[in-house]
Design a protein around this motif. Structure first.
Motif, mmCIF file in Angstrom:
data_model
loop_
_atom_site.group_PDB
_atom_site.id
_atom_site.type_symbol
_atom_site.label_atom_id
_atom_site.label_comp_id
_atom_site.label_asym_id
_atom_site.label_seq_id
_atom_site.Cartn_x
_atom_site.Cartn_y
_atom_site.Cartn_z
ATOM 1 N N UNK A 1 13.842 15.082 -29.610
ATOM 2 C CA UNK A 1 14.759 14.037 -30.100
ATOM 3 C C UNK A 1 14.000 12.995 -30.921
ATOM 4 N N UNK A 2 12.828 12.547 -30.350
ATOM 5 C CA UNK A 2 12.019 11.562 -31.093
ATOM 6 C C UNK A 2 11.581 12.160 -32.431
ATOM 7 N N UNK A 3 11.184 13.453 -32.396
ATOM 8 C CA UNK A 3 10.753 14.149 -33.618
ATOM 9 C C UNK A 3 11.876 14.150 -34.645
ATOM 10 N N UNK A 4 13.092 14.455 -34.168
ATOM 11 C CA UNK A 4 14.239 14.529 -35.079
ATOM 12 C C UNK A 4 14.515 13.157 -35.715
ATOM 13 N N UNK A 5 14.481 12.086 -34.838
ATOM 14 C CA UNK A 5 14.775 10.730 -35.343
ATOM 15 C C UNK A 5 13.714 10.307 -36.358
ATOM 16 N N UNK A 6 12.421 10.488 -35.960
ATOM 17 C CA UNK A 6 11.336 10.088 -36.868
ATOM 18 C C UNK A 6 11.414 10.899 -38.154
ATOM 19 N N UNK A 7 11.692 12.238 -38.027
ATOM 20 C CA UNK A 7 11.806 13.122 -39.191
ATOM 21 C C UNK A 7 12.929 12.671 -40.103
ATOM 22 N N UNK A 8 14.039 12.256 -39.487
ATOM 23 C CA UNK A 8 15.181 11.797 -40.269
ATOM 24 C C UNK A 8 14.810 10.538 -41.034
ATOM 25 N N UNK A 9 14.091 9.612 -40.318
ATOM 26 C CA UNK A 9 13.704 8.355 -40.956
ATOM 27 C C UNK A 9 12.719 8.617 -42.089
ATOM 28 N N UNK A 10 11.772 9.566 -41.859
ATOM 29 C CA UNK A 10 10.756 9.848 -42.893
ATOM 30 C C UNK A 10 11.242 10.883 -43.903
ATOM 31 N N UNK A 11 12.447 11.334 -43.716
ATOM 32 C CA UNK A 11 13.091 12.339 -44.577
ATOM 33 C C UNK A 11 12.311 13.656 -44.645
ATOM 34 N N UNK A 12 11.641 14.012 -43.529
ATOM 35 C CA UNK A 12 10.970 15.337 -43.466
ATOM 36 C C UNK A 12 11.007 15.851 -42.008
ATOM 37 N N UNK A 13 12.192 16.301 -41.623
ATOM 38 C CA UNK A 13 12.419 16.684 -40.214
ATOM 39 C C UNK A 13 11.491 17.812 -39.763
ATOM 40 N N UNK A 14 11.378 18.874 -40.599
ATOM 41 C CA UNK A 14 10.611 20.043 -40.153
ATOM 42 C C UNK A 14 9.138 19.711 -39.928
ATOM 43 N N UNK A 15 8.553 18.933 -40.808
ATOM 44 C CA UNK A 15 7.135 18.599 -40.660
ATOM 45 C C UNK A 15 6.898 17.808 -39.369
ATOM 46 N N UNK A 16 7.783 16.801 -39.165
ATOM 47 C CA UNK A 16 7.611 15.970 -37.965
ATOM 48 C C UNK A 16 7.843 16.814 -36.695
ATOM 49 N N UNK A 17 8.849 17.750 -36.766
ATOM 50 C CA UNK A 17 9.102 18.607 -35.589
ATOM 51 C C UNK A 17 7.889 19.505 -35.269
ATOM 52 N N UNK A 18 7.278 20.074 -36.353
ATOM 53 C CA UNK A 18 6.066 20.908 -36.160
ATOM 54 C C UNK A 18 4.970 20.076 -35.513
ATOM 55 N N UNK A 19 4.829 18.820 -36.019
ATOM 56 C CA UNK A 19 3.805 17.929 -35.475
ATOM 57 C C UNK A 19 4.071 17.649 -33.983
ATOM 58 N N UNK A 20 5.352 17.354 -33.668
ATOM 59 C CA UNK A 20 5.716 17.026 -32.267
ATOM 60 C C UNK A 20 5.462 18.221 -31.350
ATOM 61 N N UNK A 21 5.883 19.443 -31.835
ATOM 62 C CA UNK A 21 5.683 20.648 -30.983
ATOM 63 C C UNK A 21 4.199 20.957 -30.807
#
Ligand code: ADP
Length: 447
Positions: free
Chosen positions: A23-43
């Motif tokens: 969820x945090x990854x999705x929110x941060x990704x949405x804010x930074x406009x790069x969901x997939x990169x942030x999700x990969x980083x979080x995982x």
């Protein structure tokens, strides 16, 4: 239940953390406009965290020091807790088994019988305290050594090499005084052997005293009996014309006395034969004559023909003339003769008796077959016992002593042979003596 809920809580907690990270990854990704990169980083962060935990747990297990638990988190904490629980359970079980083993060892050590455990190749793996005393075994010398080297005795080595452990073995064991041992080997588990040895010296001594007593009594009774029988014969032979009326009137009594004296003589002869057989049990030297069974059968057949009612029987022989035996001629003659006379005695007049001597499956078989009264199945196992008779009256009336088959059994045992009895009540019997291959010789030049 409690355990299950703890495990469930740990899994639930883990799912909670994973959902939070995603969820945090999705929110941060949405804010930074790069969901997939942030999700990969979080995982990646999540996987790295678990790898660190896994490494700690692996190190902990490999160290073997279970009490020093690693500093873990989340589901790994629960994993360590469960592993610890399992380990404690194992420790408890090990302790219980150790206590059981100690008790078992103490019981084995306290046994008066020597116990030796052998591996599949006959090497000594373990022995108890009694084996030290009885068999003279020592840990430093005998552990791992082959049992035939530890127990150096000709009879035992032969017994062990034959690998036939159905019967036990009695041996003379002079290493610790004049000892006699009864040795038994039993298979257990996967090709392992348990050897037990019992001191039977006292029993042997008592048996010896008993044998000697029977032999002496039989011997002592023989002389007076011979004198009495001699006089009785004289009295019953008295010429009728010369004898007084008194003597003539007593003739039936003399005849009966004569008959009883004959019975007693036969009984003493059989008792002496039995005690001789027992006394000479371990002397191989008496067992190495080469015996032509065809010649022996000729004598036995001739004796059978002399039996008073023999002319009313048909006695046929099927003899392999070249087949000879290594053994004691006198004893085998007595055994075979007993079987033939039994067949004549327990077959009504007009019956058929067949004597067979031949080789079958590398063994030599001597069979006496009759179509006489037969034996009920329930008696067959007992007829070789001393004085066991199915019908006492019939046995006595036909001159039986009740010792014939006991003698046969003893003689065969000495010759490593077996007695097989097949009989059908009312139809007849077949007694077969089966001799092993090493007792067979072939007389090629026999006529
Ligand atoms: P016995 O002197 O009484 O014949 P044995 O030891 O020779 O003693 O035999 C034991 C018993 O086995 C006999 O009393 C008899 O009942 C039985 N028996 C032995 N041989 C035969 C046979 N050929 N047929 C039937 N019964 C037999």
């Amino acid at each position: 239940m409690m355990q299950n809920s703890q495990v469930k809580n740990a899994i639930r907690g883990e799912i909670y953390w994973l959902t939070l990270i995603l969820t945090i990854g999705l929110i941060v990704g949405f804010l930074l406009e790069n969901i997939s990169l942030v999700l990969v980083f979080a995982l990646s962060f999540y996987i790295f965290f678990h790898l660190v935990q896994l490494a700690k747990v692996l190190k902990w297990i490999a160290s073997g020091r279970m009490v020093q638990t690693p500093n873990t988190h989340g589901v790994w904490n629960e994993f360590v807790r469960q592993a610890l629980k399992l380990e404690r359970k194992n420790q408890k079980r090990k302790k219980r088994l150790r206590a059981l083993l100690n008790r078992f060892n103490k019981v084995l050590a306290a046994l008066p019988d020597a116990i030796v455990i052998l591996d599949e190749y006959g090497g000594v793996e373990w022995f108890n305290e009694s084996a030290r005393h009885l068999l003279n075994m020592r840990h430093a010398r005998d552990l791992g050594r082959h049992i035939t080297h530890s127990l150096e005795n000709r009879a035992f080595i032969k017994y062990y090499n034959q690998q036939d452990f159905d019967n036990s073995l009695n041996i003379h064991w002079p290493k610790k005084g004049d000892f006699y041992l009864n040795i038994r080997i039993a298979r257990y588990g996967k090709k392992q052997y348990l050897l037990s040895a019992r001191d039977i010296t006292r029993m042997r001594q008592l048996e010896g005293v008993r044998n000697l007593f029977v032999a002496n009594v039989s011997h002592e009774l023989r002389t007076p009996l011979t004198v009495v029988a001699g006089y009785l014969e004289l009295l019953s032979d008295t010429d009728n014309s010369q004898a007084g009326a008194d003597i003539q009137a007593l003739q039936p009594i003399f005849a009966q006395m004569n008959q009883q004296a004959d019975r007693m003589t036969n009984l003493l002869d059989d008792l002496l034969m039995l005690s001789n057989l027992e006394n000479k049990e371990n002397h191989d030297s008496t067992l190495n004559e080469t015996i032509c069974i065809a010649d022996m059968m000729r004598d036995i057949h001739r004796d059978a023909q002399m039996l008073k009612r023999e002319d009313r029987y048909s006695v046929s022989c099927d003899i392999d003339k070249g087949l000879a035996l290594i053994g004691n001629a006198k004893e085998l003659h007595s055994a075979f003769n007993n079987l033939v006379t039994n067949a004549l005695r327990y077959t009504p007049a007009g019956g058929e008796i067949k004597i067979i001597w031949m080789k079958k499956n590398n063994q030599a078989c001597f069979s006496v077959q009759d179509n006489g009264i037969g034996i009920e199945a329930k008696h067959i196992n007992r007829i070789t016992e001393r004085f066991y008779r199915v019908d006492k009256g019939r046995s006595r009336n036909t001159g039986g002593t009740g010792l014939g088959l006991a003698i046969v059994k003893h003689v065969l045992h000495k010759h490593n042979a077996n007695l097989n009895v097949a009989s059908e009540f009312g139809k007849g019997s077949c007694f077969t003596c089966v001799f092993p291959e090493h007792r067979i010789r072939y007389l090629f030049d026999n006529p």
